[in-house]
Design an enzyme around this catalytic site. Structure first.
Site, PDB file in Angstrom:
ATOM      1  N   HIS A   1      -8.748   3.021   3.860  1.00  0.00           N
ATOM      2  CA  HIS A   1      -8.493   3.700   5.054  1.00  0.00           C
ATOM      3  C   HIS A   1      -9.825   3.785   5.664  1.00  0.00           C
ATOM      4  O   HIS A   1     -10.315   3.871   6.886  1.00  0.00           O
ATOM      5  CB  HIS A   1      -8.197   5.127   5.179  1.00  0.00           C
ATOM      6  CG  HIS A   1      -6.758   5.484   5.003  1.00  0.00           C
ATOM      7  ND1 HIS A   1      -5.836   4.878   4.116  1.00  0.00           N
ATOM      8  CD2 HIS A   1      -5.720   6.083   5.887  1.00  0.00           C
ATOM      9  CE1 HIS A   1      -4.712   5.208   4.512  1.00  0.00           C
ATOM     10  NE2 HIS A   1      -4.767   5.962   5.578  1.00  0.00           N
TER      11      HIS A   1
ATOM     12  N   ASP B   1       0.815  -1.197   0.116  1.00  0.00           N
ATOM     13  CA  ASP B   1       0.069   0.025  -0.067  1.00  0.00           C
ATOM     14  C   ASP B   1       0.896   1.089  -0.005  1.00  0.00           C
ATOM     15  O   ASP B   1       2.046   1.145   0.131  1.00  0.00           O
ATOM     16  CB  ASP B   1      -0.832   0.032   1.243  1.00  0.00           C
ATOM     17  CG  ASP B   1      -1.711   1.295   1.517  1.00  0.00           C
ATOM     18  OD1 ASP B   1      -2.429   1.546   0.263  1.00  0.00           O
ATOM     19  OD2 ASP B   1      -1.831   1.747   2.364  1.00  0.00           O
ATOM     20  N   SER B   2       0.289   2.454  -0.022  1.00  0.00           N
ATOM     21  CA  SER B   2       1.111   3.480   0.030  1.00  0.00           C
ATOM     22  C   SER B   2       1.536   3.927   1.207  1.00  0.00           C
ATOM     23  O   SER B   2       2.265   4.743   1.550  1.00  0.00           O
ATOM     24  CB  SER B   2      -0.001   4.847  -0.659  1.00  0.00           C
ATOM     25  OG  SER B   2      -0.977   4.833   0.418  1.00  0.00           O
TER      26      SER B   2
ATOM     27  N   GLU C   1      -6.230   8.519   9.876  1.00  0.00           N
ATOM     28  CA  GLU C   1      -4.756   8.246  10.499  1.00  0.00           C
ATOM     29  C   GLU C   1      -4.541   9.087  11.517  1.00  0.00           C
ATOM     30  O   GLU C   1      -3.838   8.559  12.471  1.00  0.00           O
ATOM     31  CB  GLU C   1      -3.911   8.991   9.253  1.00  0.00           C
ATOM     32  CG  GLU C   1      -3.594   8.037   7.957  1.00  0.00           C
ATOM     33  CD  GLU C   1      -2.408   8.141   7.280  1.00  0.00           C
ATOM     34  OE1 GLU C   1      -1.620   9.069   7.623  1.00  0.00           O
ATOM     35  OE2 GLU C   1      -2.381   7.382   6.150  1.00  0.00           O
TER      36      GLU C   1
ATOM     37  N   CYS D   1      -4.431  -1.433  -1.948  1.00  0.00           N
ATOM     38  CA  CYS D   1      -4.740   0.165  -2.150  1.00  0.00           C
ATOM     39  C   CYS D   1      -5.283   0.430  -3.365  1.00  0.00           C
ATOM     40  O   CYS D   1      -5.300  -0.246  -4.406  1.00  0.00           O
ATOM     41  CB  CYS D   1      -3.174   0.767  -2.273  1.00  0.00           C
ATOM     42  SG  CYS D   1      -3.268   2.615  -2.715  1.00  0.00           S
TER      43      CYS D   1
ATOM     44  N   CYS E   1     -11.551   2.838  -0.462  1.00  0.00           N
ATOM     45  CA  CYS E   1     -10.409   3.429   0.000  1.00  0.00           C
ATOM     46  C   CYS E   1     -10.038   2.438   1.274  1.00  0.00           C
ATOM     47  O   CYS E   1     -10.954   2.046   2.330  1.00  0.00           O
ATOM     48  CB  CYS E   1     -10.319   4.657   0.613  1.00  0.00           C
ATOM     49  SG  CYS E   1      -8.787   5.448   1.078  1.00  0.00           S
TER      50      CYS E   1
HETATM   51  N1  DGL Z   1      -4.481   3.533   0.324  1.00  0.00           N
HETATM   52  C1  DGL Z   1      -4.941   4.342  -0.310  1.00  0.00           C
HETATM   53  C2  DGL Z   1      -6.497   3.870  -1.117  1.00  0.00           C
HETATM   54  O1  DGL Z   1      -6.789   2.967  -0.754  1.00  0.00           O
HETATM   55  C3  DGL Z   1      -5.446   5.580   0.366  1.00  0.00           C
HETATM   56  C4  DGL Z   1      -4.431   6.499   0.848  1.00  0.00           C
HETATM   57  C5  DGL Z   1      -3.379   7.201  -0.271  1.00  0.00           C
HETATM   58  O2  DGL Z   1      -4.047   8.217  -0.721  1.00  0.00           O
HETATM   59  O3  DGL Z   1      -2.503   6.709  -0.591  1.00  0.00           O
HETATM   60  O4  DGL Z   1      -6.644   4.616  -2.194  1.00  0.00           O
END
Ligand code: DGL
Length: 287
Positions: free
Chosen positions: A189, A13-14, A155, A76, A187
């Site tokens: 999060h 993931d990011s 977060e 992600c 997403c």
């Molecule tokens: N993990 C990213 C997603 O699911 C969200 C956080 C980001 O913007 O990198 O899109």
């Protein structure tokens, strides 16, 4: 008993968001080891261009292949939109994203044929959810809504207070007025914001988590392809996972517990032996 395929599953993931997918995988597949990479040095991906995110994803999948993973999960939505559903990369290992499993589940669940999806600006702007829904269930109408700010709230651990409810109301109101009966949390999060999203959308709207649906898809794929790890039921439980980051491990470590779930401490006899668990390896990785 056969041990199956003991190679780890790669998850990336990011940053920390993909830990909601990792958590769902741990719950469903306790015998599997995970190698997790959080690209915290370059995340968040949401505001970046799809071309950039696609390039980062190709690099990360290459690194995971070097770790001898049997399978990689793009945990992600933005990376999945850029590198699987818009301009697919040539992956050296089987690669699964979070968009298809969630779209398929929402298409099955909707009664009215009107489904919503919320995500980052990158994910919603890519049109990846629309294309996937059109391919899987052309009769279902999909309404997308970008939710800038939600990632930062999750977060920051802010999921219930009055300001969060106001932000959620203002952001989700256009979608609520569209009368969707099913909403994809597009997403990684957003599972942490399930309470406030459900509160604002109303309890008649079914929330579909891309994290949980992806874990179920990975389960099916591993079993169908004979790639699952099988452990002797008498052996100690709890697979050991590895967590790596491209940025500051301490920041990741602080946020990781929120995304992986609370941990117990000080329970029972303090002199008792504690079994190694995922938490130990997480601490090792972030020490
Ligand atoms: N993990 C990213 C997603 O699911 C969200 C956080 C980001 O913007 O990198 O899109």
């Amino acid at each position: 008993m056969s041990e199956g395929d003991q190679r780890p599953i790669g998850v990336f993931d990011s940053g920390v968001g993909g830990l909601t997918v990792a958590r769902a995988l741990m719950d469903l597949l306790p015998d599997e080891r995970l190698v997790y990479l959080g690209d915290t040095a370059r995340g968040p991906y949401g505001p970046r261009s799809l071309v950039e995110v696609r390039q980062f994803t190709a690099e990360i999948v290459g690194w995971l292949a070097e770790q001898d993973v049997k399978f990689a999960v793009a945990a992600c939505n933005t990376a999945t939109a850029a590198a699987l559903e818009t301009d697919p990369i040539d992956s050296p290992v089987p690669l699964v994203g979070v968009i298809r499993p969630a779209v398929a589940a929402a298409a099955r669940a909707t009664r009215t044929g009107r489904v919503g999806v919320i995500g980052t600006v990158g994910t919603i702007g890519s049109g990846a959810y629309d294309r996937t829904m059109a391919a899987i269930a052309p009769d279902v109408e999909l309404v997308g809504q970008a939710c800038p700010g939600f990632v930062e709230l999750a977060e920051g651990g802010r999921t219930t207070d009055a300001e969060v409810r106001d932000i959620a109301r203002a952001t989700l109101d256009p979608l609520r007025r569209q009368g969707v009966d099913t909403l994809i949390l597009g997403c990684t999060h957003y599972p942490l914001l399930t309470g406030v999203i459900s509160y604002v959308m109303g309890e008649d709207v079914l929330l579909v988590s891309s994290a949980e649906e992806t874990a179920r898809a990975v389960f099916r794929r591993l079993v169908d392809d004979g790639l699952d790890a099988r452990r002797d039921p008498a052996a100690a439980s709890g697979a050991l996972h590895r967590f790596a980051v491209t940025g500051d491990g301490r920041v990741f470590g602080r946020l990781a517990n929120r995304f992986l779930g609370p941990r117990l401490s000080g329970v029972g006899d303090p002199t008792a032996q504690v079994e190694p668990s995922v938490w130990l390896t997480q601490e090792e990785a972030t020490a």
